[in-house]
Design a protein around this motif. Structure first.
Motif, PDB file in Angstrom:
ATOM      1  N   ARG A 122       0.834  -1.207   0.000  1.00  0.00           N
ATOM      2  CA  ARG A 122       0.000   0.000   0.000  1.00  0.00           C
ATOM      3  C   ARG A 122       0.869   1.257   0.000  1.00  0.00           C
ATOM      4  O   ARG A 122       0.564   2.238  -0.686  1.00  0.00           O
ATOM      5  N   SER A 123       1.926   1.237   0.779  1.00  0.00           N
ATOM      6  CA  SER A 123       2.787   2.405   0.921  1.00  0.00           C
ATOM      7  C   SER A 123       3.603   2.670  -0.337  1.00  0.00           C
ATOM      8  O   SER A 123       3.719   3.813  -0.787  1.00  0.00           O
ATOM      9  N   ARG A 124       4.145   1.628  -0.935  1.00  0.00           N
ATOM     10  CA  ARG A 124       5.089   1.789  -2.046  1.00  0.00           C
ATOM     11  C   ARG A 124       4.441   1.735  -3.421  1.00  0.00           C
ATOM     12  O   ARG A 124       4.955   2.329  -4.377  1.00  0.00           O
ATOM     13  N   PHE A 125       3.331   1.002  -3.529  1.00  0.00           N
ATOM     14  CA  PHE A 125       2.747   0.770  -4.853  1.00  0.00           C
ATOM     15  C   PHE A 125       1.259   1.126  -4.871  1.00  0.00           C
ATOM     16  O   PHE A 125       0.452   0.429  -5.489  1.00  0.00           O
ATOM     17  N   HIS A 126       0.924   2.226  -4.215  1.00  0.00           N
ATOM     18  CA  HIS A 126      -0.480   2.624  -4.087  1.00  0.00           C
ATOM     19  C   HIS A 126      -1.138   2.850  -5.442  1.00  0.00           C
ATOM     20  O   HIS A 126      -2.348   2.633  -5.606  1.00  0.00           O
ATOM     21  N   TYR A 127      -0.361   3.289  -6.453  1.00  0.00           N
ATOM     22  CA  TYR A 127      -0.911   3.550  -7.776  1.00  0.00           C
ATOM     23  C   TYR A 127      -1.436   2.287  -8.451  1.00  0.00           C
ATOM     24  O   TYR A 127      -2.239   2.361  -9.395  1.00  0.00           O
ATOM     25  N   ALA A 128      -1.003   1.110  -7.973  1.00  0.00           N
ATOM     26  CA  ALA A 128      -1.452  -0.158  -8.559  1.00  0.00           C
ATOM     27  C   ALA A 128      -2.746  -0.664  -7.928  1.00  0.00           C
ATOM     28  O   ALA A 128      -3.248  -1.713  -8.330  1.00  0.00           O
ATOM     29  N   PRO A 134      -8.671   3.271 -19.173  1.00  0.00           N
ATOM     30  CA  PRO A 134      -9.114   2.687 -20.450  1.00  0.00           C
ATOM     31  C   PRO A 134      -8.005   1.941 -21.187  1.00  0.00           C
ATOM     32  O   PRO A 134      -8.300   1.038 -21.983  1.00  0.00           O
ATOM     33  N   VAL A 135      -6.742   2.284 -20.944  1.00  0.00           N
ATOM     34  CA  VAL A 135      -5.640   1.643 -21.673  1.00  0.00           C
ATOM     35  C   VAL A 135      -4.865   0.651 -20.812  1.00  0.00           C
ATOM     36  O   VAL A 135      -3.861   0.100 -21.255  1.00  0.00           O
ATOM     37  N   TRP A 136      -5.306   0.392 -19.576  1.00  0.00           N
ATOM     38  CA  TRP A 136      -4.642  -0.580 -18.690  1.00  0.00           C
ATOM     39  C   TRP A 136      -3.128  -0.312 -18.629  1.00  0.00           C
ATOM     40  O   TRP A 136      -2.305  -1.190 -18.876  1.00  0.00           O
ATOM     41  N   ASP A 137      -2.777   0.932 -18.295  1.00  0.00           N
ATOM     42  CA  ASP A 137      -1.372   1.336 -18.326  1.00  0.00           C
ATOM     43  C   ASP A 137      -0.651   1.129 -17.002  1.00  0.00           C
ATOM     44  O   ASP A 137       0.484   1.558 -16.839  1.00  0.00           O
ATOM     45  N   LYS A 138      -1.298   0.472 -16.048  1.00  0.00           N
ATOM     46  CA  LYS A 138      -0.663   0.148 -14.777  1.00  0.00           C
ATOM     47  C   LYS A 138      -1.297  -1.130 -14.243  1.00  0.00           C
ATOM     48  O   LYS A 138      -2.373  -1.533 -14.693  1.00  0.00           O
ATOM     49  N   PRO A 139      -0.633  -1.798 -13.284  1.00  0.00           N
ATOM     50  CA  PRO A 139      -1.276  -2.973 -12.687  1.00  0.00           C
ATOM     51  C   PRO A 139      -2.582  -2.584 -12.001  1.00  0.00           C
ATOM     52  O   PRO A 139      -2.715  -1.467 -11.495  1.00  0.00           O
ATOM     53  N   VAL A 140      -3.526  -3.515 -11.970  1.00  0.00           N
ATOM     54  CA  VAL A 140      -4.789  -3.307 -11.257  1.00  0.00           C
ATOM     55  C   VAL A 140      -4.887  -4.445 -10.252  1.00  0.00           C
ATOM     56  O   VAL A 140      -5.194  -5.587 -10.604  1.00  0.00           O
ATOM     57  N   LEU A 141      -4.598  -4.125  -8.987  1.00  0.00           N
ATOM     58  CA  LEU A 141      -4.395  -5.145  -7.964  1.00  0.00           C
ATOM     59  C   LEU A 141      -5.372  -4.961  -6.812  1.00  0.00           C
ATOM     60  O   LEU A 141      -5.730  -3.830  -6.454  1.00  0.00           O
ATOM     61  N   VAL A 142      -5.777  -6.078  -6.227  1.00  0.00           N
ATOM     62  CA  VAL A 142      -6.700  -6.095  -5.091  1.00  0.00           C
ATOM     63  C   VAL A 142      -6.024  -6.838  -3.948  1.00  0.00           C
ATOM     64  O   VAL A 142      -5.497  -7.941  -4.139  1.00  0.00           O
TER      65      VAL A 142
END
Length: 271
Positions: A122-128, A134-142
Motif C-alpha cells: 500500500r505504501s510503495r505501490f499505491h498507484y497499482a 481505459p488503456v490498462w497502463d498500470k497494474p490493477v491489484l486487489v
C-alpha cells in the motif's frame, strides 16, 4: 474466505520453479566462482519465485525483479493471484510486471499476504491499487489479508507463518505442496500445518550460518522434521554449486533449478 465457487478443472497441481536463486541471482555480478562460471544451466538461478497452475487458474508465489524474463522463458500469459511471502525487493519489486497480465485478461489480480507485506505494498505501490484506466497502463491489484486457510477455486491454500530473522514471513501450502522460502525458524504451530506433504520446497541459502536464512545443514534438519515425501532446495546463493550440493543431499532431498516442474494430485488437498 473464498476465491470462487468454480472448482479447479484439473485434478493435479502443477508448480514450476520460476527462480531458485537468492537476492543476487547466479551468476553473481563480477564473480568467477565455479557456480558463476559454470556452463550447467542448473547453476543459472533467477530470483526466487514459483508459478502454480490449478486447471485454468494460475498463481504466482512472489513477484521478483526477474518476473518478466521468467514469464517469457516459461511462456506464461495468465496470472489470477499472487501469494506473497514478504516484501524484500527480490520477492516484491517485479510487481509492475503484473500490468501485462492484467492487460491480457482485462481484469484485476488478487494479492494475498499478511498485514506486514500488504501494508508495504500500500505504501510503495499505491498507484497499482486503483481502478483500471481505459488503456490498462498500470497494474490493477486487489489486496486480501489472510491469516488462515482459504479456498481458491476448490483448492485449499494455507498461509504458513515463518520467522525470517526479525520479519514475519509467510510460507504457502497449496494442497499437499508447500513453498517455504526466506526463513530462519519454523514455529511449532506452523510445523503442524506441514504434515502429510507430497512436496516441500525449502530455503537453503549457503553452507555458512546466516541470521535470516537456513544453511545447508539446517535445511537438511528441517526437511527431516517435516518429512515430506520429496524436498527440493530453493533460494540458493552462488556459493552452492548444483552438482556438488546434489552429492551432499540425503535421500529424499534434491537441489532445485529454474524451470523444474512438478505435478502432484490434488485429491488430498482439495476441499
Amino acid at each position: 474466505m473464498t476465491g470462487s465457487l468454480v472448482p479447479a478443472v484439473s485434478d493435479h497441481l502443477e508448480l514450476t520453479i520460476l527462480g531458485c536463486g537468492s537476492s543476487s541471482g547466479s551468476p553473481a555480478i563480477g564473480c568467477h566462482c565455479p557456480t558463476c562460471a559454470s556452463d550447467n544451466p542448473k547453476n543459472t538461478r533467477s530470483r526466487c519465485s514459483a508459478y502454480v497452475r490449478l486447471g485454468e487458474q494460475a498463481l504466482v508465489i512472489d513477484t521478483g525483479p526477474d518476473l518478466r524474463q521468467q514469464a517469457l522463458r516459461e511462456g506464461l500469459s495468465r496470472i489470477d493471484a499472487v501469494l506473497y511471502t514478504h516484501p524484500h525487493a527480490d520477492h516484491l519489486n517485479g510487481i509492475d510486471d503484473l500490468r501485462a497480465f492484467c492487460y491480457v485478461k482485462k481484469g484485476p489480480i488478487t494479492l494475498y499476504g499478511n498485514a506486514f507485506t500488504l501494508d508495504n505494498i500500500r505504501s510503495r505501490f499505491h498507484y497499482a491499487l486503483m481502478p483500471p484506466s481505459p488503456v490498462w497502463d498500470k497494474p490493477v491489484l486487489v489486496l486480501e489479508e489472510v491469516a488462515q486457510r482459504f479456498d481458491f477455486h476448490g483448492v485449499a491454500v494455507t498461509p504458513i507463518p515463518l520467522q525470517h530473522g526479525k520479519w514475519p514471513c509467510l510460507g504457502w501450502r497449496i494442497g499437499n505442496v508447500a513453498w517455504l522460502t526466506d526463513l530462519s525458524h519454523i514455529p511449532d504451530d506452523s510445523l503442524a500445518l506441514l504434515e502429510g506433504l507430497d512436496v516441500l520446497f525449502l530455503d537453503c541459502l549457503r553452507h555458512d550460518p546466516y541470521p535470516s536464512h537456513l544453511g545447508v545443514q539446517q535445511s537438511f534438519e528441517w526437511a527431516q522434521r517435516i518429512a515430506a515425501r520429496r524436498t527440493i532446495l530453493i533460494h540458493m546463493t552462488h556459493q552452492l554449486e548444483y552438482r556438488a550440493l546434489t552429492a551432499e543431499c540425503p535421500p529424499g532431498i534434491e537441489v532445485g533449478y529454474d524451470g523444474l516442474t512438478i505435478r502432484v494430485p490434488l485429491s488430498a488437498g482439495a476441499e
